[in-house]
Design an enzyme around this catalytic site. Structure first.
Site, short mmCIF file in Angstrom:
data_model
loop_
_atom_site.label_atom_id
_atom_site.label_comp_id
_atom_site.label_asym_id
_atom_site.label_seq_id
_atom_site.Cartn_x
_atom_site.Cartn_y
_atom_site.Cartn_z
N HIS A 1 38.88 44.02 22.09
CA HIS A 1 37.90 43.06 22.71
C HIS A 1 37.76 43.64 24.21
CE1 HIS A 1 36.63 38.81 23.79
NE2 HIS A 1 36.92 39.48 25.14
N GLU A 2 38.60 44.09 25.03
CA GLU A 2 38.59 44.59 26.37
C GLU A 2 37.91 45.92 26.29
OE1 GLU A 2 39.08 42.67 28.44
OE2 GLU A 2 40.20 41.00 27.44
N GLY B 1 30.03 25.74 55.52
CA GLY B 1 30.45 26.92 54.73
C GLY B 1 31.53 26.73 53.76
N PRO B 2 31.53 27.55 52.93
CA PRO B 2 32.66 27.39 51.68
C PRO B 2 34.19 27.44 52.25
CG PRO B 2 31.09 29.23 51.22
CD PRO B 2 31.05 28.90 52.64
#
Length: 660
Positions: free
Chosen positions: A460-461, A237-238
């Site tokens: 931008h946001e 698993g990770p």
């Protein structure tokens, strides 16, 4: 009553062997620097002074040492009474007695020095004796020549002790322990108290390892029906999902000897040591069977053989792996010894190691879902003082994609933030700040940003927020900020759905929302900037995955170039140059289409975009409520997370009998 001495307790050595090495070095240096300098206290003179003394008839004998380029000067009895020589001690002038001279000097060229003395003697009609000799420090030379060998032997003994685990004292049998296993034998009463109650979530994986413990506790329950105890289980698993924690729980619950070590503990610079340690490990486990062996990060020795050995030389890692394969399932197979192993690189392991009979079970430990994250929060919140009853469902929703280690870090970081603010308890806002700190990085309040740059960041946001609000399948917005964190100058935080499958329209909506930032710059300023780097990287990966992995492109059709056996293409691409050009074109088309789509959405809502950006410039952080005031209620309702309903129902014992 006197306390008994435990014979098994190792006694501390009276002295360290390094004292011997120090004494040897001190003696060698002493003989070298002082043995040949018996006359180091003698008054030194110069060549010009020597010539003056010689002309005055003060010198009785000059002894020239040819190998050290020094000359010893012995004065006459009359000269010793002169004031010019009052600093010189009244010593015997008999050189054969081995006594010190009155003067000593260093000369340069021997021939020139000798010619000068002869000329002065001839001109002044002197009878001064001039002799030649060599001076040797035999003992010092012998000891100094042995110094490199002594140092090499000392360093070798030190390295042998370090590799065999010895410390101080004589080397003795420690040198020969290099081939012994480094596994630590755990005692469930003292070494570890972790149990399965401490493992939250991971229900499927926990059931598998619980059954392994039951095999060892009650083997007759399974062998009476003809079954065999599995020989090994591989936890895959990770990182941070709890593989090692499961092994600790097994060590605390099994009530049998538990040997734990890392894959790198087998690796050594000497040939044959790794295989020897494997043999010794399984011998110890067999002597104490039933037992469990846990090898963490087994990919250190379990990588596929023959792929990386370009030199053709002996590969110690392969020899170690071969011995491990033999011990796990060979002619001399150990009985009642179960091998647990953990790795997050199962794709690189050797196929012979993965087959049934060695690792009979492969247990995948995945990232926790929303319910499992809630259980993990419950475990890690036990030692933390909270100001109120926290909504664990809310915390679980705020941490999608977090592993168990990440959640533990969130809880710890929240406690540190609360302590930094001198709070008496940890509240909900501290946890939100901890998530921001871990995901986004440290907040940079003093970063110098011009007003023009700040305005660009705000639009931008705001572009991200506006486009995601207008799209059905885009992730719901949580908050938008233009406060710099880490390497980012601003961020839009979303709460993505945890989908098991993803459809093309969902991927395209997410890509369009990601391109909303650059589209907003284009709409408002008719210019673009470098601030969209991470956005471009994200959409490029998504578009490439649609075309080359998931087969979601009409031009290329239902085909994938992804090979699950290897994470990368290797040295050659699995498609032609013509196909590569098609792939590049399709990726570019997908991205450009979503970019134009985002521009169209923002142009339709330009006034609302401007209002949102101005509010963001004013507050620096805005939340979902602010967007609802500007845009109104979101037109799309997300469906709630469906409960997992098992297929069919459990058959009772009565129904089973009726079936028979």
């Amino acid at each position: 009553m006197a306390k008994e001495n435990n014979s098994n307790t190792p006694k501390k050595p009276r002295f360290s062997s390094w004292w011997i090495y120090g004494v040897i070095v001190a003696l060698i240096l002493g003989f070298q620097f002082f043995g040949s300098s018996a006359f180091s206290s003698t008054e030194k003179t110069t060549t010009s002074e020597l010539q003056e003394f010689l002309r005055n008839g003060d010198i009785k004998e000059i002894l020239i040492i040819t190998n050290t380029r020094q000359a010893k000067v012995f004065l006459t009895d009359e000269a010793l009474k002169k004031d010019v020589h009052k600093n010189v001690s009244d010593k015997s002038i008999i050189p054969s007695a081995g006594l010190a001279p009155q003067y000593i000097l260093d000369y340069g060229d021997l021939q020139n020095f000798e010619d000068e003395i002869k000329n002065i003697k001839k001109d002044n009609n002197l009878d001064t004796i001039v002799d030649f000799d060599t001076e040797n420090n035999v003992l010092g030379d012998i000891l100094f020549s042995l110094l490199p060998f002594a140092l090499i032997i000392g360093i070798w003994i030190y390295l042998m002790r370090r590799m065999s685990g010895g410390a101080g004292g004589g080397a003795g049998g420690q040198i020969f322990n290099i081939g012994k296993s480094k596994a630590k034998l755990f005692d469930e009463k003292t070494d570890t108290r972790t149990s399965f109650k401490d493992v939250a979530g991971l229900e499927g994986a926990k059931e598998e390892v619980e059954e392994i413990v039951e095999f060892l506790r009650n083997p007759d329950k399974y062998t009476s029906l003809g079954g065999k105890i599995p020989k090994g289980a591989l936890l895959v698993g990770p990182p941070g999902t709890g593989k090692t924690l499961l092994a600790k729980a097994v060590a605390g619950e099994a009530k049998v000897p538990f040997f734990s070590l890392s894959g790198s503990d087998f690796v050594e610079m000497f040939v044959g040591v790794g295989a020897s340690r494997v043999r010794d490990l399984f011998k110890q486990a067999k002597d104490k069977s039933p037992a469990i062996i846990f090898i963490d990060e087994i990919d250190a020795i379990g990588r596929a053989r023959g792929k990386n050995n370009f030199t053709g030389s002996n590969d110690e890692r392969e020899n170690t792996l071969n011995q491990l394969l033999t011990e796990m399932d060979g002619f001399g197979t150990n009985t009642n010894v179960i091998v647990l192993a953990a790795t997050n690189r199962a794709d690189v392991l050797d196929k012979a190691l993965m087959r049934a009979g060695r690792f009979d079970r492969q247990i995948y430990v995945d990232l926790p879902d929303i319910r499992e994250r809630k259980e993990i929060f419950e475990v890690h919140l036990r030692p933390i003082k909270t100001a109120e009853t926290l909504d664990l469902d809310f915390l679980a929703k705020q941490t999608p994609g977090f592993s168990g280690a990440d959640i533990a870090n969130v809880c710890n970081e929240a406690a540190l933030i609360a302590a930094r603010k001198e709070k008496k308890a940890v509240n909900k806002q501290d946890f939100l700040d901890a998530v921001d700190r871990i995901v986004g990085g440290l907040e940079k309040k003093n970063k110098i940003i011009t007003q023009s740059e700040k305005q660009t960041i705000a639009f931008h946001e705001a572009g991200h927020a506006t486009v995601s609000w207008m799209l059905e399948h885009a992730a719901p917005l949580v908050k938008v900020t233009i406060v710099p964190r880490g390497q980012s100058l601003g961020a839009a935080w979303y709460l993505p759905e945890e989908r098991l499958i993803v459809r093309p329209d969902q991927m395209l909506d997410e890509m369009c929302a990601t391109m909303g930032g650059r589209a907003a710059e284009k709409v408002m300023f008719n210019k673009i900037s470098t601030g969209a780097l991470s956005d471009l990287e994200k959409v490029t990966k998504q578009a490439r995955a649609m075309v080359t992995i998931y087969g979601l492109n009409e031009e290329l059709g239902n085909i994938t170039y992804y090979d699950s056996a290897q994470s990368e293409y290797g040295f050659t691409k699995p498609y032609s140059e013509e196909t590569a050009r098609k792939i590049d074109n399709e990726i570019s088309k997908i991205i450009e289409k979503q970019y134009q789509r985002a521009i169209a959405l923002l142009q339709e809502n330009k006034d609302k975009l401007t209002e949102l950006a101005e509010r963001l410039l004013e507050k620096e952080v805005i939340f979902k409520d602010d967007l609802e005031k500007i845009f109104g209620k979101r037109p799309f309702e997300k469906e709630e997370l469906a409960e997992v309903i098992p297929n069919g129902k459990e058959i009772t014992e009565e129904e089973d009998k009726e079936t028979e």
